[in-house]
Design a protein around this motif. Structure first.
Motif: not given
Length: 846
Positions: A443-458
């Motif tokens: 779902a869109k919310a799941t995709n956004q959550l994954f991307c936000k987590t990735f960018l904040e911790n990369a």
């Protein structure tokens, strides 16, 4: 002559003619035959040829095959169908020696062996070699002793790249030496690579002709393979080498690597680019898939065309049915793999789940080790990721546990449940296995959550401070497109004015320049460079979002982040994806302003981050110790809704999709007159349509079949002009089996001469089985073949065998009780198991 002997000789005649030998009826050979090349002479005609071709003291030669100068080249010993060809082995040896022949074929019409008297034991073949191929094979005189004794030192490849390097001033000056090596791209073998080659030499000394190198991703398997190729060529043990890869993009990569390492001595070609003159090359590179389609390998090549076959990422490129390609060729075999046999640490092979995808992977790994003669689980040489890290050649990942409640383990064991309302208004529930999940989850919310987590911790780039170069692995091409869009939107907010929707790039087969994108990303010029620091060459695009294109063999040493935005069910895929980040890198090599170098605190790559959103590590390794743990927000909302009212939740231990109705539309089509007119004209119209489409033509020419198939399905099928469908095309082709779209397109573009019938395919599949099982019960071969064909083509026969209701065979019109009794007991279980693993049944459906 008995009926079985006569039948065997009829079959042998046909096989010889198919291979290009001229076969004359007995007693009808022309008097001037000494002037005719590539002839197969029968025993009744030998006396007519004079002293050079007299019968031996203890019998007659069944067939004597002549070379281009009309001298004896090969003795063929024929036996009756109910006898093993091997019983004529010593008889054929005497005949061959009497005619000064090095080669022997032993055949009963169904089972055939090729025997090089100077090399070793008879080898099962599924078709006869061509005259030219045998002549080429004759040019190589096996010398295992020289192969074992040749000295291989760390400069073995360098001596091919630059033979006089030791006498050059820049090499002699130790302060200039590192720059000299880098400028000339000299590749010295590392200690573990030397150990691999020395292990192969010891194996040859022990009489082995199959070898397996199990080496971690990033340890230079291609360089090691290049040294092996040089060893075999230099020692005279190989005239031509076949290098098999499992992905299209790896063809060009392998060719470039061999050109850089060996081109001074050994020319390399990609087969599809040199179809007419590949024989001139000494190294031929191709994908195993291209040879498997319509069993092309049997039509394009002879069993004696290659003296050494190397399989890159072996358990992929020879897995399943592909092993038939590998085993087709006579000679030495080398497998390269990064996937250890014991990798499935927490998988109970004695009690696998019915849906557990690791069972198929386990069997594939076992097949690989068996194929290379490693039944004791020990490869010829092993060098693990931990070895590479300990020796300072590789880096380990920092694994980030950012899991959802939908773990890979759960999906593997439980599948997931979708609820929806059907067109009658009734609530329905359907269960899907993991493959359907890969198409339907996010779902869109799941995709956004994954991307936000990735960018904040990369991890950030140590020079410029921007997000480190990253690869994200998505569920599907559609999912990749969505992720790229979200990442670009977030990057625009994080770095205002720095990106113009070029922070993240979709790199999948649907994208026309996808292959070039991967190259540009590695070369640090994807959509521009030096975006943050003018003197620092690094790609402007920071994230490539892919599905499977950048897994196997993709080299990009400055990768700092990998994102698993999907469950991974294959240990091979998991190891390959993880391997994209294990190579070391010095970031200062990209900085061209010396004044800035002193300020860089950590220029060396010491680690990379692997973001695991689905507990993939835990799926393959028991109680995996994650380096970082990030708690993701739990699903919010009323009742049973997921994030934003459209996401996924876990209900009762299984995944439940509670979002928008996945049954988005129901399409009804009224078949009109044009739709029912399935004839040759319809097929010809389709031919014209695809031939005139430049996108299709270009993709076919470059072998991008995934893109071709996807494009035809999206842009050509089900359009109002003609309403082309695969089903209509199958009917128009009028073939007695189910054609694939790829077969249809290959026929249209002249890549195959015609569609093969069901029985022709069955014969080819049975030949593969014979090559693998090597049955010694010659008299039972016809019964074994009957059972094989019946099991493949008849649902009813399969059901009877699987349910063990054998009495039902008494009334079965395809395969009777007496047919079953004629099959040796071990083949009653072996054939069903083999067919389940290796034979695609869909192609035999009507």
């Amino acid at each position: 002559m008995s009926d079985k002997e006569a039948t065997a000789r009829i079959k042998i005649n046909k096989l010889l003619e198919a291979a290009g030998w001229r076969v004359f009826p007995e007693g009808s050979m022309p008097a001037n035959i000494r002037l005719e090349p590539s002839v197969a002479i029968k025993q009744a005609d030998l006396d007519a040829l004079g002293a050079n071709f007299e019968k031996t003291k203890k019998g007659f030669i069944d067939f004597l095959l002549l070379d281009t100068r009309s001298f004896p080249l090969l003795v063929l010993e024929a036996k009756a169908e109910d006898k093993s060809p091997l019983i004529g082995k010593e008889q054929a040896r005497r005949y061959a020696k009497s005619q000064n022949c090095r080669f022997v074929i032993l055949s009963n019409g169904n089972l055939h062996y090729f025997w090089d008297l100077e090399r070793g034991n008879p080898y099962v073949i599924t078709s006869f070699p061509t005259p030219d191929s045998v002549l080429g094979y004759q040019q190589v005189t096996p010398n295992p002793h020289r192969l074992v004794e040749d000295q291989v030192n760390d400069d073995y490849i360098v001596l091919t790249q630059r033979p006089n390097y030791q006498s050059e001033a820049a090499w002699k000056n130790e302060s200039e030496r590192p720059g000299y090596i880098q400028a000339n791209k000299l590749r010295f073998l590392r200690p573990y690579q030397l150990k691999a080659i020395h292990a192969l030499q010891r194996a040859v000394k022990d009489g082995k002709d199959r070898f397996l190198f199990e080496m971690a991703t990033g340890t230079g398997k291609t360089l090691t393979a290049a040294a092996v190729i040089k060893l075999f060529r230099r020692s005279g043990n190989a005239r031509r080498v076949l290098f098999l890869v499992d992905r299209l993009e790896l063809e060009d990569q392998a060719k470039k690597a061999f050109a850089a390492l060996l081109s001074a001595d050994f020319p390399t070609v990609i087969y599809k680019e040199n179809r007419d003159d590949w024989q001139r090359a000494e190294i031929v590179v191709t994908t195993v898939q291209s040879l498997l389609v319509s069993n092309k390998y049997q039509r394009l090549f002879s069993p004696t065309d290659f003296d050494l076959v190397i399989s890159d990422e072996a358990h992929r490129s020879i897995g399943g049915n592909a092993r038939a390609v590998f085993d087709y060729f006579i000679g030495y075999k080398l497998g390269l793999t990064a996937t250890p046999r014991d990798y499935l640490k927490r998988f109970d092979k004695n009690n696998p789940g019915t849906r557990d995808p690791r069972e198929a992977e386990r069997r594939l790994l076992l097949d690989t080790y068996r194929t290379f003669g490693c039944e004791n689980s020990q490869p010829t040489y092993r060098y693990t990721l931990l070895d590479g890290v300990k020796d300072g050649f590789l880096v380990n990942p920092t694994v980030v546990d950012a899991r959802t409640e939908i773990t890979t383990e759960l999906l593997s064991e439980e599948g997931f449940v979708v609820t929806f309302t059907d067109d009658t208004g009734e609530d329905q529930e359907e269960s899907y296995k993991q493959r359907e999940f890969e198409k339907r989850f996010f779902a869109k919310a799941t995709n956004q959550l994954f991307c936000k987590t990735f960018l904040e911790n990369a991890l950030r780039d140590p020079i410029s401070g921007e997000i480190g170069k990253s690869i994200i692995f998505a569920v599907s091409q559609n999912h990749a497109a969505k992720l790229a869009q979200i990442l670009n939107e977030m990057a625009d907010r994080m770095f205002p004015g720095k990106y113009q929707s070029d922070f993240a790039v979709q790199v999948t087969s649907q994208i026309s320049d996808a292959q070039q994108f991967t190259i540009n990303f590695s070369n640090n010029n994807l959509l521009g460079a030096a975006n943050f620091l003018p003197a620092y060459k690094t790609s402007k695009a920071r994230v490539c979002v892919t599905v499977g294109m950048m897994t196997t063999g993709y080299d990009c040493t400055d990768i700092l982040n990998l994102g698993l935005f999907r469950p991974i069910f294959s240990p091979t895929d998991f190891i390959q994806i993880k391997g994209r980040g294990t190579r070391k890198h010095n970031f200062l090599e990209q900085l061209f302003d010396d004044s800035l170098k002193d300020g860089v605190k950590q220029p060396q790559k010491t680690a990379f981050k692997l973001f695991d959103f689905f507990a993939n590590c835990e799926y393959f390794e028991e109680e995996y110790d994650y380096d970082e743990v990030i708690e993701l927000p739990r699903p919010q909302g009323k009742g049973r809704e997921g994030p934003g009212g459209e996401g996924p939740v876990v209900v009762g231990g299984a995944y439940e999709h509670l979002g928008a109705d996945i049954l988005s539309s129901i399409k009804e089509e009224t078949i009109g007159y044009e739709g029912m007119k399935i004839d040759r004209m319809f097929f010809e119209k389709f031919e014209d349509t695809v031939r005139e489409n430049e996108t299709i033509v270009k993709a076919v020419e470059t072998g991008q079949w995934d893109r071709v198939i996807d494009y035809v399905n999206r842009e050509v099928f089900d359009k109002p002009e003609e309403y082309y469908t695969l089903d209509k095309l199958r009917k128009a082709a009028a073939v007695d089996r189910r054609l694939t779209l790829r077969e249809i397109l290959e026929k249209i573009f002249g890549l195959i001469p015609r569609f093969k019938s069901k029985d022709e395919l069955l014969e080819e599949e049975f030949a593969k089985f014979v090559a693998d099982a090597k049955p010694e019960e010659a008299a039972a071969i016809p019964a074994i073949k009957t059972f094989f064909k019946a099991y493949v083509t008849s649902d009813q026969v399969r059901h009877i065998i699987e349910s063990r209701h054998f009495t039902d065979l008494a009334t079965n019109p395809v395969f009777s009780t007496s047919d079953f009794r004629a099959v040796p007991k071990k083949y009653r279980t072996l054939i069903p198991e083999y067919i389940k693993d290796y034979v695609p049944l869909n192609q035999f459906a009507a």
